[in-house]
Design a protein around this motif. Structure first.
Motif, PDB file in Angstrom:
ATOM      1  N   ASN A   1       3.564   7.453  -4.175  1.00 17.42           N
ATOM      2  CA  ASN A   1       2.898   7.616  -6.264  1.00 17.42           C
ATOM      3  C   ASN A   1       1.817   8.415  -6.159  1.00 17.42           C
ATOM      4  O   ASN A   1       2.240   9.673  -6.432  1.00 17.42           O
ATOM      5  CB  ASN A   1       2.798   6.267  -6.529  1.00 17.42           C
ATOM      6  N   CYS A   2       0.734   8.193  -5.232  1.00 15.86           N
ATOM      7  CA  CYS A   2      -0.188   9.215  -5.433  1.00 15.86           C
ATOM      8  C   CYS A   2       0.648  10.498  -4.589  1.00 15.86           C
ATOM      9  O   CYS A   2       0.063  11.361  -4.868  1.00 15.86           O
ATOM     10  CB  CYS A   2      -0.500   8.423  -3.843  1.00 15.86           C
ATOM     11  N   PHE A   3       1.519  10.536  -3.325  1.00 15.38           N
ATOM     12  CA  PHE A   3       2.235  11.815  -2.765  1.00 15.38           C
ATOM     13  C   PHE A   3       3.163  12.374  -3.738  1.00 15.38           C
ATOM     14  O   PHE A   3       2.493  13.539  -3.454  1.00 15.38           O
ATOM     15  CB  PHE A   3       2.433  11.566  -1.386  1.00 15.38           C
ATOM     16  N   HIS A   4       3.401  11.883  -4.575  1.00 20.77           N
ATOM     17  CA  HIS A   4       4.376  12.742  -5.130  1.00 20.77           C
ATOM     18  C   HIS A   4       3.468  12.961  -6.909  1.00 20.77           C
ATOM     19  O   HIS A   4       4.222  14.251  -7.062  1.00 20.77           O
ATOM     20  CB  HIS A   4       5.231  11.699  -6.254  1.00 20.77           C
ATOM     21  N   LYS A   5       2.659  12.828  -6.846  1.00 22.04           N
ATOM     22  CA  LYS A   5       1.354  13.032  -8.108  1.00 22.04           C
ATOM     23  C   LYS A   5       1.087  13.698  -7.860  1.00 22.04           C
ATOM     24  O   LYS A   5       1.045  15.609  -8.354  1.00 22.04           O
ATOM     25  CB  LYS A   5       0.909  11.574  -8.501  1.00 22.04           C
TER      26      LYS A   5
ATOM     27  N   LEU B   1       0.748  -1.458  -0.308  1.00 22.43           N
ATOM     28  CA  LEU B   1      -0.405   0.295  -0.005  1.00 22.43           C
ATOM     29  C   LEU B   1       0.941   1.674   0.288  1.00 22.43           C
ATOM     30  O   LEU B   1       0.531   2.049  -0.152  1.00 22.43           O
ATOM     31  CB  LEU B   1      -1.126   0.266   0.861  1.00 22.43           C
ATOM     32  N   ALA B   2       1.677   1.185   0.528  1.00 26.57           N
ATOM     33  CA  ALA B   2       2.564   2.520   0.694  1.00 26.57           C
ATOM     34  C   ALA B   2       4.120   2.369  -0.661  1.00 26.57           C
ATOM     35  O   ALA B   2       3.496   3.546  -0.186  1.00 26.57           O
ATOM     36  CB  ALA B   2       3.922   2.086   1.792  1.00 26.57           C
TER      37      ALA B   2
ATOM     38  N   LYS C   1      -0.223  17.277  -1.635  1.00 26.82           N
ATOM     39  CA  LYS C   1      -1.689  18.343  -1.126  1.00 26.82           C
ATOM     40  C   LYS C   1      -3.346  17.170  -1.193  1.00 26.82           C
ATOM     41  O   LYS C   1      -4.080  17.326  -0.682  1.00 26.82           O
ATOM     42  CB  LYS C   1      -2.366  18.914  -2.797  1.00 26.82           C
ATOM     43  N   SER C   2      -3.198  15.457  -1.018  1.00 28.69           N
ATOM     44  CA  SER C   2      -4.003  14.995  -1.014  1.00 28.69           C
ATOM     45  C   SER C   2      -3.772  13.752   0.212  1.00 28.69           C
ATOM     46  O   SER C   2      -1.910  13.826   0.686  1.00 28.69           O
ATOM     47  CB  SER C   2      -4.225  13.494  -2.296  1.00 28.69           C
ATOM     48  N   LYS C   3      -4.064  13.630   0.426  1.00 30.18           N
ATOM     49  CA  LYS C   3      -4.203  12.606   2.192  1.00 30.18           C
ATOM     50  C   LYS C   3      -3.569  11.251   1.599  1.00 30.18           C
ATOM     51  O   LYS C   3      -3.106  10.521   2.372  1.00 30.18           O
ATOM     52  CB  LYS C   3      -4.707  12.752   2.761  1.00 30.18           C
TER      53      LYS C   3
ATOM     54  N   PHE D   1       9.023   9.835   5.549  1.00 26.51           N
ATOM     55  CA  PHE D   1       9.807  10.089   4.505  1.00 26.51           C
ATOM     56  C   PHE D   1       8.723  10.701   3.976  1.00 26.51           C
ATOM     57  O   PHE D   1       7.691   9.438   3.314  1.00 26.51           O
ATOM     58  CB  PHE D   1      10.651   9.241   4.343  1.00 26.51           C
ATOM     59  N   TYR D   2       8.770  10.933   2.499  1.00 29.30           N
ATOM     60  CA  TYR D   2       8.367  11.392   1.282  1.00 29.30           C
ATOM     61  C   TYR D   2       9.262  11.308   0.203  1.00 29.30           C
ATOM     62  O   TYR D   2       8.876  11.129  -0.849  1.00 29.30           O
ATOM     63  CB  TYR D   2       7.468  12.815   0.891  1.00 29.30           C
ATOM     64  N   ASP D   3      10.393  11.427   0.239  1.00 27.28           N
ATOM     65  CA  ASP D   3      11.719  11.571  -0.616  1.00 27.28           C
ATOM     66  C   ASP D   3      12.904  11.027  -0.815  1.00 27.28           C
ATOM     67  O   ASP D   3      12.684  11.762   0.459  1.00 27.28           O
ATOM     68  CB  ASP D   3      11.110  13.286  -1.287  1.00 27.28           C
ATOM     69  N   PRO D   4      13.533  10.564  -1.408  1.00 25.48           N
ATOM     70  CA  PRO D   4      13.137  10.489  -2.832  1.00 25.48           C
ATOM     71  C   PRO D   4      12.070   9.596  -2.754  1.00 25.48           C
ATOM     72  O   PRO D   4      12.324   8.648  -2.133  1.00 25.48           O
ATOM     73  CB  PRO D   4      14.765  10.070  -3.335  1.00 25.48           C
ATOM     74  N   TYR D   5      10.539   9.324  -3.629  1.00 27.28           N
ATOM     75  CA  TYR D   5       9.534   8.491  -3.744  1.00 27.28           C
ATOM     76  C   TYR D   5       9.995   7.633  -4.264  1.00 27.28           C
ATOM     77  O   TYR D   5       9.293   6.420  -4.000  1.00 27.28           O
ATOM     78  CB  TYR D   5       8.047   8.689  -4.317  1.00 27.28           C
TER      79      TYR D   5
END
Length: 518
Positions: A181-185, A175-176, A189-191, A352-356
């Protein structure tokens, strides 16, 4: 990796229980024949006899070739697993002082009891006594009676629990990848809330397929891949923790861990929750160190001389030292990076969000590792049930009959289909998947597994076997010291189990069955 043929029970073929034997034809030298006298049948073969072959050990099996370094690598591979991902959260509950100290204490206890357990590899004399090939063999030979059944029950329940824990961990990582990828796109801005049910079902289907492999030693390469993956995601987690700490410019956290009144996913942390979370953290650390269950099997790969227990003593010292340093670095750097907000799973909690793309690689590595690890732990349970069933219903064609199916380039060209194996193993995976969907709480399950397995398998049985083998008298100073150690570890296990159960109860307050999303 550890040869599974040494560790798995006998296999069933058309109703006959085939006891596992090492190949006897090596350079056309025959193995040493067993003594005809029943009283001496279990005694080791004397290497000084004229017909003794250098190709075989004192038990008539092919020479073991394992060394200090192969044993060390086996232990490190067995210890470093998905448990490392919860260590930052565990340190966050305990703080800068108690966190590293708890890991060091667990390391010391594991080192000490592992040395006691290694002395039980041979019954009687630790150099010339008869060998015990598995943990259960050692318990049977040294303790016997009801304790053997108790040990088996604990072992197999622990393996069942591990299957559930690995299903949860794998689905969260799957799921992560999608959430990353969702957070990156969406540029965060989206949860990106998503359900893990589909990923658990996907993992379950994969395990149903792999579970149909009769013996896991036929896919030894999967164990090697799993080992490489465990080092991959652990290293990524450590590196990201260091990078995040450097970005912050300081170490986060406090000496006593998460503070009362801190906002968490379940609301404000109350004094009771602080206590439960502290106890649960101890269970998470215990789970990260669990490997005693396969120590005897690893020792059975080691050559002699020197005596196997001497090699294992050095191997456990090196491997536990390396593992502890790695664990403290991962746990402390994760805590330094996030402080009280340290996620329950370092690579899926989205501190951590990046690098995705690096997060994706790490989480894919976790999934691959857990696909193999699930089978490594479950195959002994599969084989035990199938052997018992074949003996119980020996005349049932459903249980015992095998049908040869031609499969080009796989399994030697022939796959032996057994209907009972297909139904039983598939049902097992389905049950563990459904339970995982009902209780998808990674940290709580990890803490509970660590608590349930730590005292009996890591401490109690090794201590009792050592006392029985060395004939240590009651109320002697050594006996009292060992009982104090065992009692103290029992208290820790009970406390950690209580904390984990309390965590599950707390999570259930905001949980809806089959509707969990992250």
């Amino acid at each position: 990796m550890l040869p599974r043929s040494r560790t798995l029970p006998s296999r069933i073929y058309n109703g006959h229980v085939e006891e596992r034997q090492d190949i006897r034809h090596y350079l056309q030298v025959e193995a040493q024949p067993k003594p005809e006298n029943a009283d001496t049948a279990d005694q080791p073969i004397n290497p000084l006899q004229a017909n003794y072959s250098k190709c075989f050990d004192d038990d008539g099996k092919l020479k073991r070739t394992g060394t200090l370094w192969t044993a060390t690598s086996h232990i490190i591979t067995a210890v470093i697993g998905s448990g490392v991902l919860s260590l930052a959260w565990a340190v966050a509950q305990l703080g800068w002082v108690a966190g590293p100290l708890a890991m060091a204490l667990f390391a010391f206890v594991n080192l000490y009891t592992s040395n006691l357990l290694s002395l039980c590899y041979r019954s009687g004399d630790s150099v010339t006594g008869s060998r015990n090939y598995t943990y259960m063999d050692a318990v049977k030979k040294n303790l016997g009676g009801r304790k053997v059944k108790l040990c088996g029950l604990i072992q197999y329940l622990n393996l069942f629990g591990i299957a559930i824990g690995y299903t949860i961990a794998a689905s969260v990582s799957m799921l992560a990848v999608k959430r990353s990828n969702c957070f990156h796109k969406t540029h965060k801005k989206s949860k990106c809330h998503m359900s893990s049910n589909g990923d658990m079902i996907t993992f379950g289907i994969i395990e149903i397929l792999f579970s149909q492999i009769p013996d896991f030693d036929q896919v030894w390469w999967l164990s090697i891949v799993a080992a490489v993956m465990s080092f991959t995601y652990s290293t990524v987690g450590l590196s990201l923790g260091i990078a995040k700490t450097a970005e912050n410019g300081r170490f986060q956290g406090s000496l006593t861990g998460i503070s009362i009144g801190t906002e968490s996913h379940a609301g404000l942390v109350t004094p009771n929750q602080k206590l439960w979370r502290t106890l649960q953290a101890l269970g998470a650390i215990a789970f990260a160190y669990s490997f005693s269950i396969i120590l005897i099997e690893i020792q059975d790969t080691v050559k002699s001389p020197p005596a196997e227990h001497k090699t294992m003593k050095k191997a456990t010292s090196i491997s536990i030292t390396v593992t502890t340093v790695f664990y403290i670095l991962c746990g402390c750097m994760g805590y330094a990076a996030f402080g009280d907000d340290a996620p329950s799973n370092l690579l899926t909690g989205f501190g951590f969000y990046d690098p995705y793309w690096l997060l994706d690689i790490a989480n894919i590595a976790i999934v691959v590792h857990l696909v193999g690890a699930y089978q490594v732990f479950c195959q002994p349970l599969f084989a035990f049930v199938e052997k018992w069933s074949a003996q119980r219903w020996s005349r049932s064609s459903f249980v015992t009959a095998e049908y040869d199916i031609s499969v080009p380039m796989v399994c030697g060209g022939v796959y032996r289909l057994n209907l009972f194996r297909v139904v039983w193993r598939s049902a097992f995976v389905v049950v563990t998947t459904v339970i995982s969907m009902l209780l998808p709480f990674f940290n709580d399950v990890v803490g509970l597994l660590g608590a349930l397995g730590f005292w009996p398998l890591t401490v109690y049985f090794p201590v009792e076997m050592y006392i029985a083998q060395k004939k240590i008298g009651r109320w002697t100073s050594r006996w009292v010291g060992l009982q104090i150690l065992s009692g103290a570890c029992l208290a820790v296990s009970v406390a950690a189990a209580v904390g984990s159960v309390a965590g599950v109860v707390l999570d259930l307050k905001t949980y809806k069955p089959f509707k969990t999303s992250y």
